[in-house]
Write a protein that holds these residues in place. Sequence first.
Motif, PDB file in Angstrom:
ATOM      1  N   ASP A 267      -1.901 -14.169  71.390  1.00 44.14           N
ATOM      2  CA  ASP A 267      -3.194 -14.599  71.913  1.00 44.14           C
ATOM      3  C   ASP A 267      -4.367 -13.843  71.290  1.00 44.14           C
ATOM      4  OD1 ASP A 267      -2.667 -12.117  73.065  1.00 44.14           O
ATOM      5  OD2 ASP A 267      -3.530 -12.647  75.009  1.00 44.14           O
ATOM      6  N   ARG A 268      -4.072 -12.968  70.320  1.00 41.96           N
ATOM      7  CA  ARG A 268      -5.118 -12.133  69.730  1.00 41.96           C
ATOM      8  C   ARG A 268      -5.701 -12.706  68.440  1.00 41.96           C
ATOM      9  NH1 ARG A 268      -5.535  -6.882  71.163  1.00 41.96           N
ATOM     10  NH2 ARG A 268      -7.507  -7.141  70.028  1.00 41.96           N
ATOM     11  N   PHE A 269      -5.122 -13.771  67.917  1.00 40.58           N
ATOM     12  CA  PHE A 269      -5.607 -14.279  66.633  1.00 40.58           C
ATOM     13  C   PHE A 269      -5.416 -15.787  66.539  1.00 40.58           C
ATOM     14  CE2 PHE A 269      -1.208 -12.961  66.104  1.00 40.58           C
ATOM     15  CZ  PHE A 269      -0.621 -13.993  65.392  1.00 40.58           C
ATOM     16  N   TYR A 270      -6.105 -16.363  65.572  1.00 39.54           N
ATOM     17  CA  TYR A 270      -6.049 -17.787  65.276  1.00 39.54           C
ATOM     18  C   TYR A 270      -5.399 -17.995  63.911  1.00 39.54           C
ATOM     19  CZ  TYR A 270      -9.547 -18.630  68.987  1.00 39.54           C
ATOM     20  OH  TYR A 270     -10.221 -18.714  70.182  1.00 39.54           O
ATOM     21  N   LEU A 271      -4.951 -19.216  63.663  1.00 35.46           N
ATOM     22  CA  LEU A 271      -4.447 -19.623  62.362  1.00 35.46           C
ATOM     23  C   LEU A 271      -5.111 -20.930  61.957  1.00 35.46           C
ATOM     24  CD1 LEU A 271      -0.603 -19.076  62.941  1.00 35.46           C
ATOM     25  CD2 LEU A 271      -2.219 -17.471  61.899  1.00 35.46           C
ATOM     26  N   ASP A 272      -5.235 -21.154  60.646  1.00 34.85           N
ATOM     27  CA  ASP A 272      -5.678 -22.481  60.239  1.00 34.85           C
ATOM     28  C   ASP A 272      -4.470 -23.404  60.102  1.00 34.85           C
ATOM     29  OD1 ASP A 272      -4.508 -22.280  57.685  1.00 34.85           O
ATOM     30  OD2 ASP A 272      -6.398 -21.947  56.647  1.00 34.85           O
ATOM     31  N   SER A 273      -4.748 -24.672  59.844  1.00 38.30           N
ATOM     32  CA  SER A 273      -3.689 -25.692  59.876  1.00 38.30           C
ATOM     33  C   SER A 273      -3.161 -26.059  58.497  1.00 38.30           C
ATOM     34  CB  SER A 273      -4.222 -26.962  60.553  1.00 38.30           C
ATOM     35  OG  SER A 273      -5.251 -27.555  59.759  1.00 38.30           O
ATOM     36  N   ALA A 274      -3.488 -25.277  57.469  1.00 32.73           N
ATOM     37  CA  ALA A 274      -3.146 -25.643  56.091  1.00 32.73           C
ATOM     38  C   ALA A 274      -1.673 -25.369  55.795  1.00 32.73           C
ATOM     39  CB  ALA A 274      -4.044 -24.905  55.113  1.00 32.73           C
ATOM     40  N   VAL A 275      -0.791 -26.186  56.381  1.00 36.32           N
ATOM     41  CA  VAL A 275       0.652 -26.025  56.179  1.00 36.32           C
ATOM     42  C   VAL A 275       1.302 -27.277  55.580  1.00 36.32           C
ATOM     43  CG1 VAL A 275       0.922 -24.259  57.945  1.00 36.32           C
ATOM     44  CG2 VAL A 275       1.117 -26.664  58.585  1.00 36.32           C
ATOM     45  N   PHE A 276       0.613 -28.429  55.610  1.00 36.24           N
ATOM     46  CA  PHE A 276       0.993 -29.626  54.851  1.00 36.24           C
ATOM     47  C   PHE A 276       2.300 -30.290  55.294  1.00 36.24           C
ATOM     48  CE2 PHE A 276      -0.954 -26.341  52.120  1.00 36.24           C
ATOM     49  CZ  PHE A 276      -2.207 -26.897  51.986  1.00 36.24           C
ATOM     50  N   HIS A 278       4.460 -31.772  58.948  1.00 39.06           N
ATOM     51  CA  HIS A 278       4.427 -31.990  60.388  1.00 39.06           C
ATOM     52  C   HIS A 278       5.339 -31.036  61.144  1.00 39.06           C
ATOM     53  CE1 HIS A 278       2.588 -36.262  60.261  1.00 39.06           C
ATOM     54  NE2 HIS A 278       1.728 -35.417  60.767  1.00 39.06           N
ATOM     55  N   ASP A 279       6.505 -30.747  60.619  1.00 37.98           N
ATOM     56  CA  ASP A 279       7.413 -29.831  61.310  1.00 37.98           C
ATOM     57  C   ASP A 279       6.831 -28.429  61.381  1.00 37.98           C
ATOM     58  OD1 ASP A 279       9.225 -31.897  61.687  1.00 37.98           O
ATOM     59  OD2 ASP A 279      10.423 -31.383  59.929  1.00 37.98           O
ATOM     60  N   ALA A 280       6.217 -27.995  60.275  1.00 40.80           N
ATOM     61  CA  ALA A 280       5.596 -26.673  60.262  1.00 40.80           C
ATOM     62  C   ALA A 280       4.439 -26.604  61.252  1.00 40.80           C
ATOM     63  CB  ALA A 280       5.112 -26.340  58.854  1.00 40.80           C
ATOM     64  N   ALA A 315      -0.015 -36.468  63.702  1.00 39.01           N
ATOM     65  CA  ALA A 315       1.058 -35.701  64.336  1.00 39.01           C
ATOM     66  C   ALA A 315       1.471 -36.378  65.646  1.00 39.01           C
ATOM     67  CB  ALA A 315       0.610 -34.267  64.596  1.00 39.01           C
ATOM     68  N   PRO A 316       2.708 -36.862  65.765  1.00 36.61           N
ATOM     69  CA  PRO A 316       3.115 -37.625  66.955  1.00 36.61           C
ATOM     70  C   PRO A 316       3.229 -36.782  68.219  1.00 36.61           C
ATOM     71  CG  PRO A 316       4.995 -37.255  65.507  1.00 36.61           C
ATOM     72  CD  PRO A 316       3.794 -36.783  64.764  1.00 36.61           C
ATOM     73  N   TYR A 317       3.304 -35.472  68.078  1.00 39.31           N
ATOM     74  CA  TYR A 317       3.480 -34.586  69.227  1.00 39.31           C
ATOM     75  C   TYR A 317       2.151 -34.084  69.786  1.00 39.31           C
ATOM     76  CZ  TYR A 317       3.364 -31.827  64.955  1.00 39.31           C
ATOM     77  OH  TYR A 317       3.042 -31.350  63.708  1.00 39.31           O
ATOM     78  N   LEU A 318       1.025 -34.509  69.207  1.00 39.10           N
ATOM     79  CA  LEU A 318      -0.287 -34.066  69.662  1.00 39.10           C
ATOM     80  C   LEU A 318      -0.990 -35.180  70.436  1.00 39.10           C
ATOM     81  CD1 LEU A 318      -1.656 -32.228  66.476  1.00 39.10           C
ATOM     82  CD2 LEU A 318      -0.684 -31.176  68.532  1.00 39.10           C
TER      83      LEU A 318
END
Length: 339
Positions: A267-276, A278-280, A315-318
């Motif tokens: 809960d202390r940090f964020y990540l960006d979504s640049a993983v290309f 869907h599973d990741a 993303a089907p899970y969102l």
Amino acid sequence: MNIIDIHSHFFPKTWPNLEAKFGGGDWPWLRHLSSEKNEQGYAKAMLMKGQQEFRPIYSACWDAQVRLEQLDQQGVSHQIISATPILFAYEKPVEQALYCAQIFNDAALELCAQGQNRLFAMAQVPLQDIDAACQEASRAINSGHVGIQIGNHVGDKNMDDEGVLTFLQHCAAENIPVFVHPWDMMAADRTKKYMMGWTVGMPAESQLSIVSMILGGGFDRVSRDLKICFAHGGGSFAFLLGRLENAWLHRDIARGHSQHPPSSYLDRFYLDSAVFDHDALQLLVQKMGVSKLMFGTDYPFPLGEQEMGQLIKTAPYLTEENKQAMLASNAHQFFDLPV
């Protein structure tokens, strides 16, 4: 749908001749290729490091109109630009690195001024000198930047270095968001083929930066007010969190200076979504939660997300609410954007 890309890069079209000013033969500069166009018809340039070719780029890096045209084509509302790490000059004397930070930070604001209120900038700082880094961070924020981008290490000093933590505490105290970008990748000799420095080295550097903050006690020592985001989905961190946790639980020497198990710090940090993938992305959602993820593309480089936003949108899970949070709402809050 409002979409804010937090991870994109720029270069000024021109900048002062750093080799002539400071000496040394490894300074970055642009060799414009006026007779060449890319497949989309945009002007090309070769980024040089001294006399060595570093990477080809095109006019989206320095032309706000080209950038806006492409954002419109991709349905992106706003974008945050930041320098490419080759411009950091961490290995140079502090006065040279400070000069670079100031000219590139000012150039970023000039580009944003042409962006019809759709472009924002993160600044760079001379991180090898903490006093100068803190001063430039404050100057940049007061000048209109929305955050600071730093490299994930300075030489052999990782994110848990005393000076880096002092800088992060300064940013926490002044409510300055920090974006951590991998650079100067490890095992350069072994990854020099096939762009493995980017495909293998960069994710490894991102994981190392997060783990060093955890095990080095960085998150225990820096205020919870710190807003910090790591690029490229944190690299391999989420996938290997179980290994890290297991080591922490069963080997004293694997705990470092951290007060709690690694999973306690998510809960202390964020990540960006640049993983290309869907599973990741689903793994990031499961580990980090939707509220800690922000949309980033690595535009306008070939290894960035080519169909901007499609990974999240499809993303089907969102849920639609999840998608809007990751595409814009989280970034709006993190950077306190006036949009």
